[in-house]
Design a protein around this motif. Structure first.
Motif, PDB file in Angstrom:
ATOM      1  N   ALA A 134      -7.132  12.749   5.075  1.00  0.00           N
ATOM      2  CA  ALA A 134      -7.094  13.688   3.948  1.00  0.00           C
ATOM      3  C   ALA A 134      -6.737  12.993   2.639  1.00  0.00           C
ATOM      4  O   ALA A 134      -7.224  13.378   1.578  1.00  0.00           O
ATOM      5  CB  ALA A 134      -6.085  14.805   4.246  1.00  0.00           C
ATOM      6  N   VAL A 135      -5.903  11.962   2.713  1.00  0.00           N
ATOM      7  CA  VAL A 135      -5.514  11.286   1.460  1.00  0.00           C
ATOM      8  C   VAL A 135      -6.264   9.978   1.225  1.00  0.00           C
ATOM      9  O   VAL A 135      -6.007   9.281   0.245  1.00  0.00           O
ATOM     10  CB  VAL A 135      -3.976  11.022   1.382  1.00  0.00           C
ATOM     11  CG1 VAL A 135      -3.233  12.307   1.171  1.00  0.00           C
ATOM     12  CG2 VAL A 135      -3.481  10.284   2.606  1.00  0.00           C
ATOM     13  N   HIS A 136      -7.203   9.624   2.118  1.00  0.00           N
ATOM     14  CA  HIS A 136      -7.928   8.357   1.939  1.00  0.00           C
ATOM     15  C   HIS A 136      -9.439   8.552   2.000  1.00  0.00           C
ATOM     16  O   HIS A 136     -10.166   7.770   2.621  1.00  0.00           O
ATOM     17  CB  HIS A 136      -7.461   7.315   2.952  1.00  0.00           C
ATOM     18  CG  HIS A 136      -6.036   6.895   2.725  1.00  0.00           C
ATOM     19  ND1 HIS A 136      -5.655   6.082   1.683  1.00  0.00           N
ATOM     20  CD2 HIS A 136      -4.894   7.236   3.366  1.00  0.00           C
ATOM     21  CE1 HIS A 136      -4.339   5.922   1.710  1.00  0.00           C
ATOM     22  NE2 HIS A 136      -3.848   6.621   2.709  1.00  0.00           N
ATOM     23  N   GLY A 137      -9.902   9.640   1.371  1.00  0.00           N
ATOM     24  CA  GLY A 137     -11.343   9.819   1.182  1.00  0.00           C
ATOM     25  C   GLY A 137     -12.092  10.190   2.446  1.00  0.00           C
ATOM     26  O   GLY A 137     -13.309  10.008   2.522  1.00  0.00           O
ATOM     27  N   GLY A 138     -11.386  10.674   3.473  1.00  0.00           N
ATOM     28  CA  GLY A 138     -12.086  11.185   4.656  1.00  0.00           C
ATOM     29  C   GLY A 138     -12.591  10.110   5.600  1.00  0.00           C
ATOM     30  O   GLY A 138     -13.379  10.385   6.508  1.00  0.00           O
ATOM     31  N   VAL A 139     -12.160   8.882   5.398  1.00  0.00           N
ATOM     32  CA  VAL A 139     -12.602   7.823   6.297  1.00  0.00           C
ATOM     33  C   VAL A 139     -11.463   6.822   6.493  1.00  0.00           C
ATOM     34  O   VAL A 139     -10.644   6.606   5.591  1.00  0.00           O
ATOM     35  CB  VAL A 139     -13.890   7.149   5.751  1.00  0.00           C
ATOM     36  CG1 VAL A 139     -13.698   6.611   4.356  1.00  0.00           C
ATOM     37  CG2 VAL A 139     -14.379   6.028   6.680  1.00  0.00           C
ATOM     38  N   GLY A 140     -11.403   6.256   7.697  1.00  0.00           N
ATOM     39  CA  GLY A 140     -10.369   5.265   7.980  1.00  0.00           C
ATOM     40  C   GLY A 140     -10.833   4.307   9.058  1.00  0.00           C
ATOM     41  O   GLY A 140     -11.878   4.514   9.684  1.00  0.00           O
ATOM     42  N   VAL A 141     -10.079   3.237   9.231  1.00  0.00           N
ATOM     43  CA  VAL A 141     -10.386   2.254  10.269  1.00  0.00           C
ATOM     44  C   VAL A 141      -9.267   2.329  11.300  1.00  0.00           C
ATOM     45  O   VAL A 141      -8.114   2.011  11.003  1.00  0.00           O
ATOM     46  CB  VAL A 141     -10.482   0.826   9.671  1.00  0.00           C
ATOM     47  CG1 VAL A 141     -10.823  -0.180  10.761  1.00  0.00           C
ATOM     48  CG2 VAL A 141     -11.514   0.783   8.557  1.00  0.00           C
ATOM     49  N   LEU A 142      -9.636   2.804  12.496  1.00  0.00           N
ATOM     50  CA  LEU A 142      -8.658   2.941  13.573  1.00  0.00           C
ATOM     51  C   LEU A 142      -8.598   1.624  14.340  1.00  0.00           C
ATOM     52  O   LEU A 142      -9.637   1.013  14.607  1.00  0.00           O
ATOM     53  CB  LEU A 142      -9.118   4.072  14.506  1.00  0.00           C
ATOM     54  CG  LEU A 142      -8.172   4.491  15.619  1.00  0.00           C
ATOM     55  CD1 LEU A 142      -6.926   5.172  15.041  1.00  0.00           C
ATOM     56  CD2 LEU A 142      -8.886   5.433  16.598  1.00  0.00           C
ATOM     57  N   LYS A 143      -7.379   1.180  14.663  1.00  0.00           N
ATOM     58  CA  LYS A 143      -7.245  -0.109  15.371  1.00  0.00           C
ATOM     59  C   LYS A 143      -6.242   0.007  16.502  1.00  0.00           C
ATOM     60  O   LYS A 143      -5.229   0.700  16.371  1.00  0.00           O
ATOM     61  CB  LYS A 143      -6.754  -1.202  14.421  1.00  0.00           C
ATOM     62  CG  LYS A 143      -7.703  -1.496  13.273  1.00  0.00           C
ATOM     63  CD  LYS A 143      -7.249  -2.713  12.471  1.00  0.00           C
ATOM     64  CE  LYS A 143      -8.272  -3.039  11.396  1.00  0.00           C
ATOM     65  NZ  LYS A 143      -7.948  -4.281  10.673  1.00  0.00           N
ATOM     66  N   THR A 144      -6.499  -0.721  17.581  1.00  0.00           N
ATOM     67  CA  THR A 144      -5.461  -0.897  18.593  1.00  0.00           C
ATOM     68  C   THR A 144      -4.528  -1.985  18.068  1.00  0.00           C
ATOM     69  O   THR A 144      -4.978  -2.976  17.498  1.00  0.00           O
ATOM     70  CB  THR A 144      -6.047  -1.332  19.958  1.00  0.00           C
ATOM     71  OG1 THR A 144      -6.830  -2.505  19.762  1.00  0.00           O
ATOM     72  CG2 THR A 144      -6.922  -0.251  20.553  1.00  0.00           C
ATOM     73  N   SER A 145      -3.226  -1.758  18.261  1.00  0.00           N
ATOM     74  CA  SER A 145      -2.276  -2.715  17.691  1.00  0.00           C
ATOM     75  C   SER A 145      -2.317  -4.044  18.427  1.00  0.00           C
ATOM     76  O   SER A 145      -1.994  -5.080  17.860  1.00  0.00           O
ATOM     77  CB  SER A 145      -0.860  -2.150  17.734  1.00  0.00           C
ATOM     78  OG  SER A 145      -0.525  -1.819  19.067  1.00  0.00           O
ATOM     79  N   ARG A 146      -2.713  -4.002  19.698  1.00  0.00           N
ATOM     80  CA  ARG A 146      -2.701  -5.241  20.496  1.00  0.00           C
ATOM     81  C   ARG A 146      -3.984  -5.385  21.297  1.00  0.00           C
ATOM     82  O   ARG A 146      -4.613  -4.396  21.670  1.00  0.00           O
ATOM     83  CB  ARG A 146      -1.535  -5.219  21.490  1.00  0.00           C
ATOM     84  CG  ARG A 146      -0.201  -5.371  20.824  1.00  0.00           C
ATOM     85  CD  ARG A 146       0.898  -5.576  21.841  1.00  0.00           C
ATOM     86  NE  ARG A 146       1.907  -4.553  21.660  1.00  0.00           N
ATOM     87  CZ  ARG A 146       2.255  -3.673  22.574  1.00  0.00           C
ATOM     88  NH1 ARG A 146       1.700  -3.681  23.766  1.00  0.00           N
ATOM     89  NH2 ARG A 146       3.159  -2.766  22.298  1.00  0.00           N
TER      90      ARG A 146
END
Ligand code: ADP
Length: 379
Positions: A134-146
């Motif tokens: 909602a605060v980053h333009g409707g798109v994001g990069v999801l990552k596994t931490s490890r």
């Protein structure tokens, strides 16, 4: 005789061997199998996994190595405990390595240091993802931490539901997740620095790396259009991280260039694909420098030898073609490195380095030879 022990049998340990030989250092490597890439090149090998305490004891046994180092970050705590018990310094150390293994720990620490990074947060639920989008333009990069590498463990998300399966896996005991702002970068860069325990730090020129399907395909050193200010900024980032995290050996910092600014993507605390160009392209290769650094010996000159060096990865192909490709390599200036690994689609099985004066020409030559090595003679 100086002796360095290395955990991991891949191409990074393999490429330490020629440097060790030239330095008069004996390289003893813990390999997963007798056919591992590094087993074919090391002076001494011990077969076993890092989780096998007997194998690790043999790696560290008499004649005792002067230091133990790693070609990957997945080193169990028990290895550090055995190294302490057996009196072998472990470099880089456990506390440093955590930041190369865990993206949440890394982002948290680099944030404390005030270093430039994409906006990010750990996520556990769809609501967390929704709030971030909602605060980053409707798109994001999801990552596994490890456990991610070569783009595995990285996914673009536009709806919280895009994250469902990974959120469920994380809730089920899998690696925790983080989400990052999608950085509208112009290009990907990497700086490598080496640091020895007594404090000396040296940086190589900043390089540009190109990816195909999430895997590095090409590296240009120095990065085209590199300004002294950008080099200085990248070096300062590399040095700050190496010192603050007490990294010993080679550190690679992968970065994005966005609007002329650098933003940190991730860290590797070992020789790295973005530094293979240095084998021929720099006065001191990253493999030699890593050995010098973990031994706490004076570091070598990191200057580039040619105006342009291009490294092209050989990805996939067939083993038969790879092994029979040499007679087809008719570019006398191209340096071909084969890793002696089993071939799978997209897997890094070798690389080609070409040096010269003109970027376009050097890039074409490197790409052509890499294609020949992979696919056989080009028409
Ligand atoms: P891995 O650990 O698998 O190498 P990375 O975190 O390096 O994963 O991400 C792989 C690729 O995904 C990067 O090389 C880049 O192209 C892209 N990427 C990663 N994070 C971002 C981001 N925040 N914004 C834009 N692209 C990204």
């Amino acid at each position: 005789m100086t002796r360095v022990a290395v955990v991991g049998g891949g191409q990074l340990a393999r490429m330490m061997a020629p440097a060790a030989t030239a330095m008069g250092v004996t390289l003893r490597v813990l390999v997963e199998s007798p056919e591992a890439s590094a087993a074919l090149a090391a002076h001494e090998t011990v077969v076993g996994l890092p989780s096998d305490a007997d194998a690790v004891r043999r790696l560290l046994a008499e004649p005792r190595p002067d230091v133990v180092t790693w070609e990957h970050e997945h080193i169990p705590d028990a290895v550090f405990e055995l190294a302490t018990q057996m009196g072998v310094p472990a470099r880089p150390g456990r506390d440093a390595l955590l930041f190369a293994r865990d993206k949440i720990a890394m982002r948290g620490r680099l944030g404390e240091l005030g270093l430039p990074m994409p906006a990010w947060r750990p996520v556990e639920t769809e609501d967390d993802v929704e709030a971030f989008l909602a605060v980053h333009g409707g798109v994001g990069v999801l990552k596994t931490s490890r456990g991610g590498y070569d783009g595995k463990g990285v996914r673009m998300v536009r709806h919280p539901a895009d994250a469902d399966d990974w959120l469920a896996a994380a809730a089920d005991g899998g690696p925790p997740l983080l989400i990052e702002q999608l950085v509208p970068y112009a290009r990907e860069l990497a700086i490598q620095v080496a640091r020895r325990p007594s404090g000396e730090v040296r940086a190589w020129p900043l390089v540009e790396s190109m990816q195909r399907d999430g895997v590095c395909s090409e590296v240009i050193a120095p990065a085209p259009r590199l300004t002294p200010a950008e080099q200085a900024e990248a070096e300062s980032i590399g040095r700050t991280i190496a010192e603050a995290l007490d990294v010993t050996g080679v550190l690679a910092v992968e970065m994005f260039e966005v609007d002329g600014r650098l933003v940190i993507n991730e860290l590797a605390m070992r020789p790295h694909n973005s530094g293979h160009w240095s084998i021929e392209g720099s006065v001191t290769s990253q493999f030699e420098q890593h050995l010098r650094a973990v031994l706490d010996w004076p570091l070598g000159d990191t200057a580039a030898i040619a105006p342009v060096t291009v490294m092209a990865n050989v990805l996939g192909g067939s083993r038969e073609v790879l092994e029979s490709a040499w007679p087809e390599v008719t570019d006398p200036g191209a340096k071909v490195h084969l890793y002696g690994k089993g071939v799978r689609p997209g897997r890094k099985v070798g690389h080609v380095t070409v040096m010269g004066a003109h970027l376009d020409d050097v890039r074409k030559r490197a790409a052509r030879v890499a294609a020949t090595v992979r696919d056989g003679e080009q028409s």
